[in-house]
Scaffold this motif. Structure first.
Motif, PDB file in Angstrom:
ATOM      1  N   GLY A 244       1.325  -0.855   0.178  1.00 56.74           N
ATOM      2  CA  GLY A 244      -0.012  -0.104  -0.184  1.00 56.74           C
ATOM      3  C   GLY A 244       0.715   1.500  -0.122  1.00 56.74           C
ATOM      4  N   ARG A 245       1.759   0.742   1.021  1.00 57.33           N
ATOM      5  CA  ARG A 245       2.633   2.644   0.939  1.00 57.33           C
ATOM      6  C   ARG A 245       4.044   2.553  -1.320  1.00 57.33           C
ATOM      7  NH1 ARG A 245       2.761   6.154   1.860  1.00 57.33           N
ATOM      8  NH2 ARG A 245       1.512   5.985   3.011  1.00 57.33           N
ATOM      9  N   THR A 248       1.521   3.845  -3.126  1.00 58.03           N
ATOM     10  CA  THR A 248       1.007   5.875  -3.008  1.00 58.03           C
ATOM     11  C   THR A 248       1.395   6.403  -3.207  1.00 58.03           C
ATOM     12  OG1 THR A 248      -0.932   4.712  -1.383  1.00 58.03           O
ATOM     13  CG2 THR A 248      -0.143   7.245  -1.599  1.00 58.03           C
ATOM     14  N   SER A 252       2.047   8.727  -6.434  1.00 57.12           N
ATOM     15  CA  SER A 252       1.686   9.984  -6.092  1.00 57.12           C
ATOM     16  C   SER A 252       3.139  10.640  -7.127  1.00 57.12           C
ATOM     17  CB  SER A 252       1.963  10.428  -4.271  1.00 57.12           C
ATOM     18  OG  SER A 252       0.949   9.860  -4.594  1.00 57.12           O
ATOM     19  N   THR A 317      -5.367  -3.432  -1.483  1.00 60.10           N
ATOM     20  CA  THR A 317      -4.608  -3.015  -1.129  1.00 60.10           C
ATOM     21  C   THR A 317      -4.326  -1.244  -2.161  1.00 60.10           C
ATOM     22  OG1 THR A 317      -3.623  -4.376   0.308  1.00 60.10           O
ATOM     23  CG2 THR A 317      -2.137  -3.004  -0.052  1.00 60.10           C
ATOM     24  N   ASN A 320      -7.302   0.910  -2.190  1.00 56.78           N
ATOM     25  CA  ASN A 320      -7.005   1.937  -1.219  1.00 56.78           C
ATOM     26  C   ASN A 320      -6.151   3.304  -1.664  1.00 56.78           C
ATOM     27  OD1 ASN A 320      -8.975   0.623  -0.487  1.00 56.78           O
ATOM     28  ND2 ASN A 320      -7.603  -0.745   1.569  1.00 56.78           N
ATOM     29  N   ALA A 321      -4.887   2.463  -1.928  1.00 59.88           N
ATOM     30  CA  ALA A 321      -3.804   3.022  -2.058  1.00 59.88           C
ATOM     31  C   ALA A 321      -4.118   4.140  -3.346  1.00 59.88           C
ATOM     32  CB  ALA A 321      -1.827   2.091  -2.856  1.00 59.88           C
ATOM     33  N   ASN A 323      -6.910   5.331  -4.467  1.00 60.47           N
ATOM     34  CA  ASN A 323      -7.315   6.367  -3.691  1.00 60.47           C
ATOM     35  C   ASN A 323      -6.415   7.034  -2.873  1.00 60.47           C
ATOM     36  OD1 ASN A 323      -9.622   5.062  -5.264  1.00 60.47           O
ATOM     37  ND2 ASN A 323     -10.756   4.008  -3.643  1.00 60.47           N
ATOM     38  N   GLN A 324      -6.105   6.892  -1.986  1.00 64.28           N
ATOM     39  CA  GLN A 324      -5.640   7.708  -0.862  1.00 64.28           C
ATOM     40  C   GLN A 324      -4.259   8.510  -2.096  1.00 64.28           C
ATOM     41  OE1 GLN A 324      -4.984   7.542   2.323  1.00 64.28           O
ATOM     42  NE2 GLN A 324      -4.296   9.561   2.040  1.00 64.28           N
ATOM     43  N   ALA A 327      -6.603  11.285  -3.333  1.00 63.50           N
ATOM     44  CA  ALA A 327      -7.206  12.196  -2.465  1.00 63.50           C
ATOM     45  C   ALA A 327      -6.212  12.834  -1.930  1.00 63.50           C
ATOM     46  CB  ALA A 327      -7.415  11.253  -0.548  1.00 63.50           C
ATOM     47  N   ASP A 328      -4.898  12.507  -1.973  1.00 61.30           N
ATOM     48  CA  ASP A 328      -3.375  13.411  -1.702  1.00 61.30           C
ATOM     49  C   ASP A 328      -3.186  14.287  -2.532  1.00 61.30           C
ATOM     50  OD1 ASP A 328      -3.437  11.903   0.628  1.00 61.30           O
ATOM     51  OD2 ASP A 328      -1.311  10.708  -0.279  1.00 61.30           O
ATOM     52  N   GLN A 336      -5.224  14.675  -9.991  1.00 65.22           N
ATOM     53  CA  GLN A 336      -6.144  13.350  -9.763  1.00 65.22           C
ATOM     54  C   GLN A 336      -7.098  13.717 -11.099  1.00 65.22           C
ATOM     55  OE1 GLN A 336      -9.341  15.497  -7.498  1.00 65.22           O
ATOM     56  NE2 GLN A 336      -8.916  14.568  -6.177  1.00 65.22           N
TER      57      GLN A 336
END
Lengths: 372, 114
Positions: A244-245, A248, A252, A317, A320-321, A323-324, A327-328, A336
């Motif tokens: 996940g990290r 993300t 990002s 996972t 979620n990542a 989406n994170q 969102a970030d 985005q």
């Protein structure tokens, strides 16, 4: 001291016809490099030959790649390079021989590394006999290349990474690029050290060099950093949190591509063979290669394999990542939108690859209206 | 019972490694050439120089393209190895599901009622 008898400008045309100039000692050195590279290929060709034979004889035909031509391709390149080395040395030798007599008799001789000029006819006559019929190797004169400002390999590298989307990544080209990046980066001196703590800083330095690589290194940094932080937790938890990290951070990564989209697994339900597909996708990525190069210990695929996490958990996972990351990037609507578009595109491609959806870009058939 | 797919994972991994090594060797060769080319051709002029440049460019392009091919092939070998592994896992699961349940020793067999 060699005489200045043969010194002169490059490519001059004499009364008797064309002439050539060069620094013959440098040609001799380069010829030795070419022959050395070519001869160094021999053990590699033999090893490849054996590996291909063992592979083809021990693996089911439906799960193998036809590689019978691979050693031949490598061997052919080695032979061509050896020939070029012989020819280059032959050209240099005619210059050196022409200078040898005055040098030997004490009648002069030019400085080592000096520029020397000879009529082309004399160079041709001095070439090894096998080049007599094709002294110019059958090559039509097409001018000179400015080697000081030309790097063909780098040009190719930038072509490889240009315009890749998250969906492209699942098809494996980044595996190709990943290996080559390592070489390029080592050559550039970027990867001088590899502690995990420095990976994030290194990723930042890749903005101009290669954005895809930046994403891949961001993934490696995120995954490895989280893994270390979660020391002592169950393996499955560590894998999911690190994944996940990593995703993300990769998604990002400013200016990067949505590597995360293809880094993990598609949300395709419980079909068991898809676990293989999922790991295959991961293993085929340059990010995996970069991770394995930078981070000591087991590869990402091995870490996932050793845990009991399921395809669905990894898919969740990943989403979620994404989406994170999305969102970030709230304060950057363009970024985005790019993340969301890449994520959707990557998912479509993976679903298509797995045979559960149509080709990317196609619109799924509309549901019948209620009550029809 | 389904038969497992014959696939030697070790040999597949070894081949993928060899292909990657071969690609690395090619690219190392190219890097060596690139590093020395400008120095070598300094003050080299004439038709032989043109031949040399054309041939070097051809060899470099050929090496890079061959390296790319090897790396693609290595990735394909690895991907197919994982597919074979997944398929064998599926076969093993299905075989396990299809296995008839063993009757515990000592369990009385039900007698059909008249």
């Amino acid at each position: 001291m060699r005489s200045d008898l043969f010194s002169g400008g490059g490519g001059a045309v004499t009364a008797g016809g064309s002439s050539s100039s060069c620094r013959p000692d440098r040609l001799v050195d380069f010829a030795a490099i070419l022959v050395g590279i070519a001869e160094g290929m021999s053990p590699r060709i033999n090893a490849l030959h054996s590996a291909v034979d063992r592979y083809l004889s021990s693996c089911d035909h439906d799960y193998t790649v036809d590689l019978s031509g691979a050693p031949v391709g490598l061997g052919g390149w080695g032979i061509a390079l050896h020939d070029l080395g012989d020819w280059t040395r032959g050209v240099a030798a005619t210059f050196l021989l022409a200078d040898a007599i005055p040098l030997y008799t004490g009648m002069g001789g030019v400085n080592q590394d000096a520029v020397m000029t000879l009529p082309d006819t004399q160079v041709i006559a001095g070439l090894p006999a096998r080049f007599a019929s094709e002294p110019y190797l059958g090559v039509a004169s097409s001018g000179e290349i400015d080697w000081a400002h030309t790097n063909l390999a780098s040009q190719w590298l930038s072509e490889v990474s240009k315009g890749l989307s998250g969906a492209d990544l699942s098809n494996g080209p980044l595996k190709t690029a990943g290996e080559v990046w390592q070489k390029g980066l080592q050559t550039e001196g970027v990867l001088t050290h590899t502690p995990v703590s420095s990976l994030t800083e290194q990723a930042g330095a890749f903005n101009d060099l290669d954005k895809v690589l930046g994403s891949a290194v961001s993934f490696a940094a995120g995954f490895a950093g989280q893994w270390d932080k979660d020391e002592g937790l169950p393996e499955g938890t560590k894998v999911l949190q690190s994944l996940g990290r990593g995703v993300t951070d990769a998604v990002s990564f400013e200016g990067g591509f949505a590597v995360g989209t293809a880094l993990t697994v598609p949300a395709l339900g419980p079909a068991a063979p898809l676990a293989g597909l999922a790991l295959g996708t991961l293993a085929s990525l340059g990010a995996g290669a970069v991770f394995d190069h930078l981070v000591p210990g087991p590869s990402v695929a091995q870490r996932i394999s050793a845990s009991n996490v399921t395809t669905q958990e990894m898919a969740q996972t990943r989403m979620n990542a994404e989406n994170q990351a999305s969102a970030d990037s709230n304060n950057n609507p363009a970024r985005q939108a790019q993340i969301q578009a890449d994520a959707a595109k990557g998912r479509q491609q993976l679903e298509y690859d797995a045979g559960v959806a149509g080709p990317p870009g196609t619109v799924p058939p509309a549901s019948p209206p209620p009550g029809s | 019972m389904l038969s497992p797919i014959g696939f030697d994972q070790g040999n597949a991994a070894a081949l993928a490694g060899e292909l990657q090594q071969a690609a690395s060797s090619l690219l190392e060769g190219v890097a060596l050439m690139q590093a020395k080319l400008a120095y070598t051709v300094d003050n080299w002029g004439g038709t032989f120089r043109s031949t040399f440049d054309t041939e070097c460019a051809t060899e470099i392009a050929s090496a890079v393209s061959q390296a790319q091919l090897f790396l693609d092939q290595a990735a394909r070998v690895e991907a197919l190895a994982l597919e074979a592994q997944a398929a064998n896992q599926l076969i093993a699961q299905q075989n396990a599901q299809n296995q008839p349940t063993a009757t515990p020793v000592g369990t009385p067999t039900a007698t059909p009622q008249p």
